[in-house]
Design a protein around this motif. Structure first.
Motif, short mmCIF file in Angstrom:
data_model
loop_
_atom_site.label_atom_id
_atom_site.label_comp_id
_atom_site.label_asym_id
_atom_site.label_seq_id
_atom_site.Cartn_x
_atom_site.Cartn_y
_atom_site.Cartn_z
N ASP A 286 -47.29 9.95 3.46
CA ASP A 286 -47.84 9.10 2.41
C ASP A 286 -46.81 8.84 1.32
O ASP A 286 -46.97 9.22 0.16
CB ASP A 286 -49.10 9.75 1.83
CG ASP A 286 -49.95 8.76 1.04
OD1 ASP A 286 -49.61 7.56 1.05
OD2 ASP A 286 -50.93 9.19 0.42
N GLU A 288 -43.77 5.83 -0.04
CA GLU A 288 -43.09 4.55 0.05
C GLU A 288 -42.43 4.24 -1.29
O GLU A 288 -42.65 4.93 -2.29
CB GLU A 288 -44.05 3.42 0.44
CG GLU A 288 -45.11 3.12 -0.60
CD GLU A 288 -46.02 1.99 -0.18
OE1 GLU A 288 -46.54 1.30 -1.09
OE2 GLU A 288 -46.23 1.76 1.02
N SER A 290 -41.31 0.77 -3.81
CA SER A 290 -41.35 -0.66 -4.07
C SER A 290 -40.14 -1.02 -4.92
O SER A 290 -39.85 -0.36 -5.93
CB SER A 290 -42.64 -1.02 -4.79
OG SER A 290 -42.66 -2.39 -5.13
N THR A 297 -41.07 -3.66 -0.14
CA THR A 297 -41.78 -2.39 -0.06
C THR A 297 -41.29 -1.66 1.17
O THR A 297 -41.37 -2.17 2.29
CB THR A 297 -43.31 -2.59 0.02
OG1 THR A 297 -43.75 -3.28 -1.14
CG2 THR A 297 -44.02 -1.24 0.11
N LEU A 298 -40.73 -0.49 0.95
CA LEU A 298 -40.08 0.25 2.03
C LEU A 298 -40.89 1.51 2.36
O LEU A 298 -40.96 2.44 1.57
CB LEU A 298 -38.67 0.65 1.60
CG LEU A 298 -37.69 1.11 2.67
CD1 LEU A 298 -37.46 0.01 3.70
CD2 LEU A 298 -36.37 1.51 2.03
N PRO A 299 -41.56 1.54 3.54
CA PRO A 299 -42.24 2.77 3.94
C PRO A 299 -41.21 3.83 4.31
O PRO A 299 -40.22 3.53 4.99
CB PRO A 299 -43.06 2.33 5.16
CG PRO A 299 -42.38 1.12 5.68
CD PRO A 299 -41.71 0.46 4.52
N LEU A 300 -41.43 5.06 3.87
CA LEU A 300 -40.41 6.09 4.01
C LEU A 300 -40.75 7.19 5.02
O LEU A 300 -39.94 8.07 5.26
CB LEU A 300 -40.15 6.74 2.65
CG LEU A 300 -39.65 5.80 1.55
CD1 LEU A 300 -39.52 6.55 0.23
CD2 LEU A 300 -38.32 5.15 1.94
N VAL A 303 -38.51 6.45 8.15
CA VAL A 303 -37.40 5.54 7.90
C VAL A 303 -36.14 6.05 8.59
O VAL A 303 -35.91 7.26 8.72
CB VAL A 303 -37.18 5.39 6.38
CG1 VAL A 303 -36.69 6.69 5.75
CG2 VAL A 303 -36.24 4.22 6.08
N SER A 323 -43.95 5.82 -4.87
CA SER A 323 -45.34 6.25 -4.73
C SER A 323 -45.51 7.71 -5.10
O SER A 323 -46.64 8.18 -5.26
CB SER A 323 -45.82 6.03 -3.29
OG SER A 323 -45.10 6.87 -2.39
N LYS A 379 -46.22 -5.71 4.55
CA LYS A 379 -45.93 -5.27 5.92
C LYS A 379 -47.05 -5.81 6.81
O LYS A 379 -48.22 -5.51 6.59
CB LYS A 379 -45.85 -3.75 6.02
CG LYS A 379 -45.46 -3.27 7.43
CD LYS A 379 -45.31 -1.76 7.50
CE LYS A 379 -46.66 -1.07 7.46
NZ LYS A 379 -46.56 0.38 7.74
N ASP A 425 -37.44 1.80 11.01
CA ASP A 425 -38.06 3.08 11.34
C ASP A 425 -37.47 3.64 12.62
O ASP A 425 -36.91 2.93 13.45
CB ASP A 425 -39.58 2.92 11.48
CG ASP A 425 -39.95 2.07 12.69
OD1 ASP A 425 -39.28 1.05 12.92
OD2 ASP A 425 -40.89 2.45 13.42
#
Length: 453
Positions: A286, A288, A290, A297-300, A303, A323, A379, A425
């Motif tokens: 959970d 990310e 911005s 917006t980069l989900p981590l 990654v 986040s 996304k 990812d």
């Protein structure tokens, strides 16, 4: 001290001091380190609930090699709603030590509360947290630690003994002469009893550990909790065992913190079921970041370790909103490293670009044959294929596209036409669509495509 400062100066980026109130994560910006900023490894203060004169102060990250404590503090900041009462959270008191996975690059910060030189790089952070501790509305402080082995009042073996610190709640003395929360021992016993009702294994049993600091423990006299005691505050240490994985340490810290809140009359709502597997899932997934007013917006969670040609402003700064307060970015030359606590998640190789002033632009995409208007920073899940429509005044770069067509617009693109090594990812599922202004070649924004089929 000169060698330490030279080491610090090899870093070229660190986020600025940040104050977060009422769960609002505000924008941060990169700041190159100079002679005047080498000491400013500022920590976050997150103020939750209705501010009153019965505030709980939670401190994590005083020692950077104790992730259970700072992860638990960050979860209180991001995944708990304070319905009644006031909670202040410092999840990363010693930011630099967290990044370095060190107990303290400039010495143990938890031994600097009795005396510290103004020349010490930790001086400003120590003075700042002391000021928060002394605030009249702060009535109880909990300092979160991960300790070795398993504390036991009597010797069992080398891992379970009075000389170990893991799995215990710590007080400096039994009582303190203050109007509220004076019976430290009773409060601690209640915490210990509560934690022991929810043990994952019998070996994890908690005990009360009274260090009796005032009776001559010179090391404990230097600590944060003893400083608080001497300034009329109820203060406790909570230790999880370093023998446990991080998520289980965080689980036990959260159990303890919930009981402290209960005893203070603080009402809260947890946004998840308190189970160690759930805690692990939140910690790992959970997260990310911005960037540039939601242009990216980069989900981590998964990654890649390295992302090439990442758009960065020409002045070398990155504006971002994380986040989680433990997410940060460090710059060295043209590489930007994203950290999450003491985990190094990814390195971004900068592609320096001008930045378009358009923030909320929507772009047309066909996703599985359905046309959508998509905002930058989105996304989008794709089952079969997607198509990027032409936009007047903009050029498009679909990072990783290797189809027969030279054009990257008005052509259906499926998963097979994307080179896996260009995904953001590790699963090879998420790819970047980047938009640039045609005339000025300024970066306008990014949309992520996630293949689910």
């Amino acid at each position: 001290m000169g060698n330490f400062l030279k080491l610090v100066l090899t870093l070229c980026f660190i986020f600025l001091n940040l104050s977060i109130a009422n769960e609002t994560l505000i924008k941060r910006q990169s700041s190159p380190i100079s002679e005047n900023t080498t000491k400013n490894f500022g920590f976050n203060i997150i103020k939750k609930g209705q501010q009153d004169d019965n505030t709980l102060l939670i401190v994590g990250g005083i020692q950077g090699d104790e992730p259970g404590g700072f992860m638990a503090a960050s979860l209180i900041a991001t995944h708990y709603d304070i319905l009644e009462g006031s909670v202040w959270v410092v999840p990363n008191l010693n930011f630099y030590s967290i990044i370095k996975r060190s107990r303290g690059p400039f010495g143990d910060m938890n031994r600097k509360f009795a005396d510290i030189s103004p020349d010490d790089p930790d001086y400003e952070s120590i003075q700042k947290i002391k000021n928060y501790i002394k605030k009249p509305n702060v009535k109880l402080i909990v300092n979160l630690h991960d300790g070795s082995g398993f504390y036991r009042p009597t010797y069992e073996d080398s891992l379970h003994s009075p000389y170990r610190w893991g799995q215990c709640n710590i007080i400096d003395q039994s009582v303190i002469d203050i109007p509220k929360y004076s019976n430290l021992e009773e409060i601690s016993q209640n915490v210990v009893a509560h934690v022991n009702r929810f043990l994952l294994k019998d070996e994890h049993k908690y005990h009360l550990h009274n260090t009796r600091t005032r009776e001559g423990d010179k090391e404990m006299e230097k600590t944060l909790t003893y400083f608080a005691i001497n300034h009329g505050k109820a203060a406790f240490g909570n230790e999880a065992s370093k023998s446990l994985p991080t998520h289980q340490r965080a689980y036990y810290h959260l159990l303890a913190l919930e009981k402290f809140m209960d005893q203070m009359g603080i009402k809260y709502k947890r946004r998840f079921n308190l189970h160690d597997a759930v805690v692990k899932n939140i910690i790992d997934n959970d997260i990310e970041i911005s960037i540039y007013d939601e242009k990216i917006t980069l989900p981590l969670a998964k990654v890649r370790n390295f992302l090439n040609y990442f758009p960065v402003k020409q002045d070398g700064t990155i504006d971002f909103i994380p986040s989680n307060p433990l997410v940060s970015i460090i710059k060295e030359k043209n590489l930007y490293t994203i950290y999450y606590g003491n985990r190094r998640l990814s390195r971004l190789k900068a592609d320096y670009k001008g930045l378009s002033s358009h923030n909320s632009l929507k772009v047309p995409l066909s996703v599985d044959s359905k046309i959508k208007e998509v905002k930058f920073g989105s996304k989008i899940k794709v089952n079969e294929n997607f198509l990027v429509h032409d936009m007047e005044g903009y050029r498009v770069n679909v990072i990783g596209y290797v189809g027969a067509s030279k054009s990257e617009t008005n052509v259906n693109i499926d998963h097979q036409k994307m080179l896996r090594k260009f995904s953001i990812d590790k699963n090879g599922s998420i790819y970047r669509i980047e938009y640039y202004t045609k005339n000025t070649d300024k970066f306008a924004g990014m949309v992520l495509i996630e293949f689910t089929g």
